[in-house]
Design an enzyme around this catalytic site. Structure first.
Site, PDB file in Angstrom:
ATOM      1  N   CYS A 299       3.461   1.677   2.738  1.00  0.00           N
ATOM      2  CA  CYS A 299       4.756   0.998   2.530  1.00  0.00           C
ATOM      3  C   CYS A 299       5.717   1.910   1.779  1.00  0.00           C
ATOM      4  O   CYS A 299       6.885   2.069   2.158  1.00  0.00           O
ATOM      5  CB  CYS A 299       4.561  -0.287   1.731  1.00  0.00           C
ATOM      6  SG  CYS A 299       3.571  -1.544   2.556  1.00  0.00           S
TER       7      CYS A 299
ATOM      8  N   CYS B 112       0.843  -1.195   0.000  1.00  0.00           N
ATOM      9  CA  CYS B 112       0.000   0.000   0.000  1.00  0.00           C
ATOM     10  C   CYS B 112       0.875   1.241   0.000  1.00  0.00           C
ATOM     11  O   CYS B 112       2.103   1.165   0.076  1.00  0.00           O
ATOM     12  CB  CYS B 112      -0.929   0.005   1.205  1.00  0.00           C
ATOM     13  SG  CYS B 112      -0.024   0.080   2.775  1.00  0.00           S
TER      14      CYS B 112
ATOM     15  N   ASP C 226      10.566 -33.390  -1.668  1.00  0.00           N
ATOM     16  CA  ASP C 226      10.087 -33.174  -3.032  1.00  0.00           C
ATOM     17  C   ASP C 226      10.240 -31.732  -3.492  1.00  0.00           C
ATOM     18  O   ASP C 226       9.867 -31.398  -4.610  1.00  0.00           O
ATOM     19  CB  ASP C 226       8.631 -33.626  -3.175  1.00  0.00           C
ATOM     20  CG  ASP C 226       7.682 -32.862  -2.259  1.00  0.00           C
ATOM     21  OD1 ASP C 226       8.096 -31.818  -1.717  1.00  0.00           O
ATOM     22  OD2 ASP C 226       6.540 -33.307  -2.082  1.00  0.00           O
TER      23      ASP C 226
ATOM     24  N   ASP D  96      12.390 -37.179   3.786  1.00  0.00           N
ATOM     25  CA  ASP D  96      10.931 -37.140   3.825  1.00  0.00           C
ATOM     26  C   ASP D  96      10.438 -38.521   3.381  1.00  0.00           C
ATOM     27  O   ASP D  96      11.070 -39.167   2.549  1.00  0.00           O
ATOM     28  CB  ASP D  96      10.428 -36.054   2.875  1.00  0.00           C
ATOM     29  CG  ASP D  96       8.913 -36.017   2.807  1.00  0.00           C
ATOM     30  OD1 ASP D  96       8.285 -35.979   3.869  1.00  0.00           O
ATOM     31  OD2 ASP D  96       8.375 -36.048   1.683  1.00  0.00           O
TER      32      ASP D  96
ATOM     33  N   CYS E 180      44.812 -12.017 -13.124  1.00  0.00           N
ATOM     34  CA  CYS E 180      43.934 -11.286 -14.056  1.00  0.00           C
ATOM     35  C   CYS E 180      42.477 -11.426 -13.616  1.00  0.00           C
ATOM     36  O   CYS E 180      41.725 -10.432 -13.550  1.00  0.00           O
ATOM     37  CB  CYS E 180      44.075 -11.834 -15.479  1.00  0.00           C
ATOM     38  SG  CYS E 180      45.708 -11.638 -16.202  1.00  0.00           S
TER      39      CYS E 180
ATOM     40  N   ASP F 249       8.161 -29.566   1.259  1.00  0.00           N
ATOM     41  CA  ASP F 249       9.289 -29.561   2.182  1.00  0.00           C
ATOM     42  C   ASP F 249      10.180 -28.337   2.021  1.00  0.00           C
ATOM     43  O   ASP F 249      11.296 -28.315   2.546  1.00  0.00           O
ATOM     44  CB  ASP F 249      10.129 -30.830   1.966  1.00  0.00           C
ATOM     45  CG  ASP F 249       9.301 -32.090   2.114  1.00  0.00           C
ATOM     46  OD1 ASP F 249       8.591 -32.202   3.120  1.00  0.00           O
ATOM     47  OD2 ASP F 249       9.335 -32.939   1.213  1.00  0.00           O
TER      48      ASP F 249
END
Length: 811
Positions: free
Chosen positions: A19, A16, A700, A501, A87, A704
């Protein structure tokens, strides 16, 4: 007004006008900021500031400290004109000093620069101009195709080859004269003219100024910018030998004596050997990008598409999203898409590593560059150009090869101050020999000075790390392991705990019908027909698994007369005027159905990690069915590999503990964290880290994501259709846990290789310089050793391209 500059920063996260006002106030409070104007609609901020008081990076930091983001853009350049690590160090420092540049990394081995910058504060054109003032050339990679880069590299090799042949022909008589000059080789016949100082001058001069021009040019540019590099060492060393010899030749004019202590052959042979080393180095560096060439070679070159009803063949880069592509048997799929007509088997081994072709039909996704084996397909293009799976893989590999590993910082710091120190050591060596060891013998002292200057060239030091990172990340990509950067390739070797997982990582991620146990009063076929008809109308993944399992038994379920899902309990349906209930214990108890005899069987199935469901027909218990997310065929062997490598393996899941422990036991995992919500996985990773462990999270890449980001190394198990998973540091394209062990092993081998390279690079210089200083190395031997050091480091790195990681065929 003098002393003022204007910067434009892109800002995201504003919601907005408040901000925008907050950012403006925050910026205006900074010393050196004259004005700041934030545009909410354009998400941009224009800032007038005094560069003498504040930098663009500090402006961006202020915006970010207020809770907003200042996205940085990335530019990739090809760099030409670099001759050594010093270099690359100088180009990198210059880029990092530019206002608006967030970070810059220059890779000497593959001659690239990667720059993160704020677009409103600095442009690629300004970067190019700044580096060109140093004497090097920058070229945006998007302006330079892969074929163009390969062609340029080939031209450079041809040019160096021509210089070497020219130099070798002129230097050979000088080498002949030098070799026959020793007492133990005095028997070698030598034409008298080769000892004439002016013949030697005529042979050495073209080598010194035509072949050696590149070193003089490089040295001039370096010194003009108040720095020093390998070119300075070579130019100093060879010029000292050449001009001292010229001085002695001129001094002998008008006399009958032959001048002693000529070093024409020293300068000429040195330049010849250095050019030879550069030639070998260029060829070896070209080989180190083989992984990218192989990946690019997988792409189809053309595609047959239908536009406005007309079939036409277009280059692959002209395929548009939405195009219908014709793919004949034996052809490569041009781009990622979906089959709209036809049926075939596709070889997806380039992505999945699985050699068995996969059957595909209408509605199935296909991946670009996979091979259509036997049927004619019509495919709608969905991801084209840089969005295809293969293009994403190539991008990740290129970025990894161009990135800088933390271990390289040590080499960069050393190479940055190395040349001035060497020049000082060479000068000290000269005066010690001239004043103390061999008083008054200028030629002897000069010879030692030249040997020190030449043996100390820091080429090997600059090549030690980037060539290993290139070879290691490229080889890993061939095994379906994509490291997003050199830092991730380095950190993976320190891992101690692997957190897996469960769903889709340890298991297949797709439930399957495992058990059918009807009561004695109903036969299995009738039972399955009723169950299949009832579940057919459900969209729940478990229902889909049941229906699929029933079909595999040769039973085609009919449709239910009516259907109702009971959230959290199960389903109710009418099939052939029979009332079917399928679901939990509580559903049966609520409907007063006696399931007392089934409790023992349910607990037995749940202990095995299966989800058991009760079924009733017309109010009477009819039996139970069970489904399970089975573990992948390779999970058990992969977990054993991880244990054998000294790694702790932990499985984390949201499932109940009984089911989780059953799956873990089957896979050979001893530590289980169960009943964890997705947002809680990151906290569990942090708890393990708090014990001082280096943790990898494997998942995955979607559910996660927080845990992947929290871990020391996040590894995303992917299928290849979306390899650019932002949260992960490493993408394992093949959905196989063996890839975790492969990734860590590849990291260990790469770090071992880097340490070998750095050891030998330091050894050449730390041992070679004292040997040269005390007079145990002739300048030409020093030149040969210097050239050999660079080539040996590159060749050692290239051994990584031969690494065998395939657990199925260990060798």
């Amino acid at each position: 007004m003098d002393g003022q500059k204007e910067a434009t920063l892109q800002i995201s996260g504003m919601t907005c006008a408040a901000c925008a006002a907050r950012i403006e106030k925050g910026l205006k409070r900074l010393d050196g900021v004259q004005d700041a104007n934030v545009n909410l609609a354009l998400e941009k901020s224009k800032i007038v500031y005094d560069p003498g008081q504040i930098e663009v990076g500090q402006l961006a930091e202020k915006v970010e400290s207020l809770g907003y983001q200042v996205p940085a853009e990335k530019a990739e350049f090809a760099v030409s004109g670099m001759t050594c690590a010093a270099c690359a160090n100088r180009v990198e420092k210059r880029l990092n000093k530019l206002s608006g540049v967030k970070s810059a990394a220059v890779n000497f081995a593959i001659e690239t620069a990667t720059v993160d910058y704020h677009a409103g504060a600095v442009s690629p054109e300004e970067m190019i101009e700044a580096v060109e003032k140093l004497g090097y050339k920058l070229e945006l990679k998007k302006d330079r195709t892969a074929d163009g880069r390969a062609e340029q590299r080939e031209k450079d090799i041809q040019r160096q080859t021509g210089k070497f042949i020219f130099s070798a022909i002129l230097s050979f008589p000088l080498l002949w004269a030098m070799v026959s000059h020793f007492k133990f080789t005095s028997f070698i016949w030598l034409p008298g003219m080769f000892m004439d100082p002016w013949v030697q001058f005529a042979l050495a001069t073209p080598v010194q100024f035509i072949v050696g021009k590149q070193f003089y040019t490089g040295a001039y540019k370096a010194l003009r910018n108040k720095s020093a590099n390998m070119d300075v060492l070579v130019a100093l060393g060879t010029s000292a030998a050449y001009f001292y010899s010229l001085y002695l030749s001129i001094e002998s004019l008008g006399t009958n004596r032959h001048p002693d202590g000529l070093y024409y052959e020293t300068s000429a042979i040195l330049l010849t050997l250095i050019i030879l080393g550069k030639l070998f180095e260029a060829k070896a560096k070209g080989r180190s990008s083989e992984a990218i060439k192989k990946l690019m070679g997988l792409q189809a070159k053309t595609a047959t598409v239908v536009r406005n009803g007309e079939e036409m063949t277009v280059p692959i880069e002209n395929v548009l999203a939405g195009d219908i592509m014709y793919v004949k048997p034996g052809e490569k799929v041009p781009a990622d898409g979906e089959i709209v007509e036809g049926r075939s088997a596709l070889d997806e081994s380039m992505i999945t590593g699985e050699s068995i072709p996969v059957d595909k039909t209408v509605g199935d996704p296909v991946i670009g560059a996979t091979i259509n084996k036997n049927g004619f397909l019509k495919v709608r293009a969905e991801k084209v150009g840089k969005d295809t799976a293969l293009a994403q893989i190539i991008k990740v590999v290129e970025e990894a090869q161009g990135s800088k590993a933390p271990i390289q910082r040590l080499a960069d710091r050393i190479s940055g101050v190395f040349v001035p120190i060497v020049v000082a050591i060479a000068a000290i060596t000269f005066f010690i020999w001239y004043l103390a060891v061999s008083p008054g013998e200028f030629g002897t002292a000069l010879e030692k000075l030249i040997a020190v200057l030449v043996i100390a060239c820091p080429c090997a030091l600059g090549l030690a790390t980037p060539t290993s990172i290139m070879a290691g990340s490229g080889r890993a990509a061939e095994f379906g392991i994509l490291f997003k950067g050199g830092e991730h390739l380095e950190t993976a070797h320190r891992l101690e705990t692997i957190v897996l997982d469960k769903t889709g990582t340890v298991t297949n991620g797709k439930p399957q019908l495992t058990d059918v146990r009807p009561e004695p009063w109903i036969d299995e076929t009738s039972f399955l027909k009723l169950i299949g008809a009832a579940e057919k109308s459900s969209e729940h993944p478990l229902a889909e698994a049941i229906v699929e399992g029933i079909k595999e038994k040769g039973i085609e379920p009919a449709s239910a007369d009516s259907f109702e899902a009971i959230p959290g309990y199960g389903i109710e349906a009418a099939v052939n005027e029979k009332r079917i209930l399928i679901g939990t214990r509580r559903l049966m108890e609520n409907r007063d159905i006696d399931i007392q005899d089934a409790n023992g069987e349910m607990e037995e199935l749940e202990t095995q990690g299966k989800t058991a469901m009760l079924a009733a027909v017309d109010g009477r218990f009819a039996g139970l069915i069970a489904v399970a997310d089975t573990i992948k065929d390779t999970s058990k062997a992969a977990v054993k590999r991880l244990h054998d490598m000294g790694l702790e393996v932990v499985m984390i899941t949201g499932d109940n503990r009984r089911t989780a422990e059953a799956i873990a036991a089957e896979a050979g995992i001893h530590h289980v964290i169960a009943e964890v919500l997705p947002e809680g996985k990151a906290d569990e990773v942090k708890k393990i880290q708090a014990k001082g462990k280096k943790v990898a999270m494997v998942g995955d890449g979607i559910n996660d994501a927080p845990a992947l980001a929290a871990a020391d190394t996040g590894m995303a198990i992917g299928t290849g259709t979306d390899v650019a998973m932002e949260a992960a540091d490493v993408t394992l394209i093949r959905g196989d846990l063996n890839s975790i062990a492969d990734a860590i092993l590849m990291s260990r081998l790469t770090i071992k290789n880097i340490k070998q390279n750095l050891f030998w690079a330091f050894a050449y210089n730390s041992i070679g310089i004292p040997f040269a200083a005390v007079g145990l190395l002739a300048p030409w031997i020093a030149g040969a050793a210097m050239a050999f050091s660079s080539v040996s480091v590159v060749l050692n790195a290239l051994r990584l391209q031969k690494v065998k990681l395939d657990w199925r065929n260990p060798s």
